[in-house]
Write a protein that holds these residues in place. Structure first.
Motif, PDB file in Angstrom:
ATOM      1  N   ILE A  60      -2.147   5.711   6.960  1.00  0.00           N
ATOM      2  CA  ILE A  60      -2.189   4.539   6.083  1.00  0.00           C
ATOM      3  C   ILE A  60      -1.570   3.296   6.729  1.00  0.00           C
ATOM      4  O   ILE A  60      -1.371   2.289   6.064  1.00  0.00           O
ATOM      5  CB  ILE A  60      -1.496   4.851   4.733  1.00  0.00           C
ATOM      6  CG1 ILE A  60      -0.062   5.374   4.919  1.00  0.00           C
ATOM      7  CG2 ILE A  60      -2.293   5.867   3.948  1.00  0.00           C
ATOM      8  CD1 ILE A  60       0.987   4.348   4.933  1.00  0.00           C
ATOM      9  N   TYR A 119      -2.065   0.400   1.625  1.00  0.00           N
ATOM     10  CA  TYR A 119      -1.314   1.367   0.820  1.00  0.00           C
ATOM     11  C   TYR A 119       0.084   0.862   0.495  1.00  0.00           C
ATOM     12  O   TYR A 119       0.498   0.827  -0.672  1.00  0.00           O
ATOM     13  CB  TYR A 119      -1.223   2.703   1.562  1.00  0.00           C
ATOM     14  CG  TYR A 119      -0.608   3.815   0.752  1.00  0.00           C
ATOM     15  CD1 TYR A 119      -1.397   4.602  -0.083  1.00  0.00           C
ATOM     16  CD2 TYR A 119       0.762   4.088   0.808  1.00  0.00           C
ATOM     17  CE1 TYR A 119      -0.840   5.626  -0.833  1.00  0.00           C
ATOM     18  CE2 TYR A 119       1.323   5.115   0.070  1.00  0.00           C
ATOM     19  CZ  TYR A 119       0.518   5.876  -0.750  1.00  0.00           C
ATOM     20  OH  TYR A 119       1.081   6.885  -1.499  1.00  0.00           O
ATOM     21  N   VAL A 121      -4.748   5.831  -5.457  1.00  0.00           N
ATOM     22  CA  VAL A 121      -4.132   6.116  -4.155  1.00  0.00           C
ATOM     23  C   VAL A 121      -4.578   7.466  -3.605  1.00  0.00           C
ATOM     24  O   VAL A 121      -4.822   7.604  -2.397  1.00  0.00           O
ATOM     25  CB  VAL A 121      -2.590   6.033  -4.231  1.00  0.00           C
ATOM     26  CG1 VAL A 121      -2.152   4.629  -4.575  1.00  0.00           C
ATOM     27  CG2 VAL A 121      -2.002   7.032  -5.215  1.00  0.00           C
TER      28      VAL A 121
END
Length: 240
Positions: free
Chosen positions: A12, A17, A66
Motif C-alpha cells: 500500500i 491507503y 479498505v
C-alpha cells in the motif's frame, strides 16, 4: 506473520491507503467539533451518543472499502496466483487481518485523541480522555468480525459485493441504533458496536460475561471458518 504484515505495508506504499486513514478521522473531528459548537445547548450525553453512533455507522462501509481495495490489488497483480501458491495462506490471511485492525485502531486513536484536544482547546465539552479511548477501543473490538467477513468477501467476490454489503451493514447499524435488540438478535455482528457503545454510555459496563463470551466465540468461529476456506480456495471461477 511479521513478514506478512511487512508485505502488506509494502503493497500500500504507493496507494491512498494511509491518506484515507488520516483524512477521514480529521474530517470526522472537524464535523464533531462543529456539531458540539453549534448545538452547545444539547445535553452532553446526547452529543456523546451521536459521536459513537455515527462512528459505528461509518465503520462497516470503510472496512468494506479498505479490504475490497486490498484484495483488488492482489487480483490485479497476479489474479491471486501469488497468494494461491503460498504454503501457509492462513499466516498471510491473519497477517492481513492484523494489519487492517491495527491501521483501523490507529485511525480511531487519531479521531478520538484529536477530537479530545479540539474540544478542550475550544472549551466545547469537558469529556475525559479515558472516555474517548475506551469508546474507540470498544468500536475496534466489536468490528473485528466485520474485518474478517469483508476480507473473505473481497477474496471470494471482489470489491463490488464487499462495498454493496458494506452500505447495507451501515444502514443496519442506523436501524439498530434506534431499536432495542433482544434475545439472539443482539448477537448479529452488525449490532455489536451499537450494543457495546450504548452499554458504555449508560453505565452498564462491564457487559454480561455471557454476552462477551458469545461474541468472542462467534469471532473465533468466523476466523477459523475463513482460514479453513482460504486454504482450500482455488481462485475465482472466471480465472480457472
Amino acid at each position: 506473520m511479521v513478514q506478512a504484515i511487512r508485505s502488506e505495508i509494502a503493497k500500500i506504499k504507493h496507494t491512498s491507503y494511509w491518506l484515507l486513514h488520516i483524512i477521514l478521522p480529521v474530517a470526522g473531528v472537524m464535523l464533531f467539533i462543529a456539531y458540539f459548537a453549534l448545538y452547545s445547548a444539547v445535553p452532553e450525553l446526547n452529543k456523546e451518543k451521536l459521536l459513537l453512533e455515527l462512528t459505528a455507522t461509518i465503520f462497516p462501509l470503510l472496512i468494506s472499502i479498505v479490504t475490497g481495495l486490498n484484495t483488488l490489488l492482489e487480483e490485479k497483480a497476479s489474479r491471486f496466483q501469488m497468494f494461491l501458491s503460498l504454503k501457509s495462506r492462513t499466516t498471510v490471511y491473519v497477517g492481513k487481518l492484523l494489519f487492517f485492525v491495527g491501521t483501523g485502531l490507529l485511525a480511531m486513536l487519531l479521531l478520538m485523541i484529536t477530537l479530545f484536544i479540539g474540544l478542550q482547546v475550544f472549551s466545547l465539552a469537558d469529556i475525559p480522555l479515558t472516555f474517548f479511548l475506551k469508546a474507540g477501543l470498544l468500536l475496534i473490538i466489536s468490528n473485528v468480525i466485520i474485518y474478517i467477513w469483508h476480507l473473505f468477501l473481497g477474496f471470494r467476490f471482489g470489491l463490488g459485493i464487499s462495498l454493496f454489503l458494506g452500505v447495507f451493514e451501515s444502514l443496519q447499524v442506523i436501524l439498530y441504533s434506534n431499536i432495542t435488540l433482544a434475545g439472539i438478535f443482539k448477537y448479529i455482528p452488525f449490532a455489536w458496536s451499537i450494543e457495546l457503545c450504548h452499554n458504555f454510555l449508560y453505565g452498564q459496563m462491564p457487559l454480561n460475561i455471557t454476552d462477551l463470551l458469545i461474541m468472542t466465540l462467534l469471532t473465533g468461529v468466523a476466523l477459523t471458518a475463513v482460514c479453513i476456506w482460504v486454504n482450500r480456495w482455488e481462485g475465482r471461477k472466471n480465472y480457472e
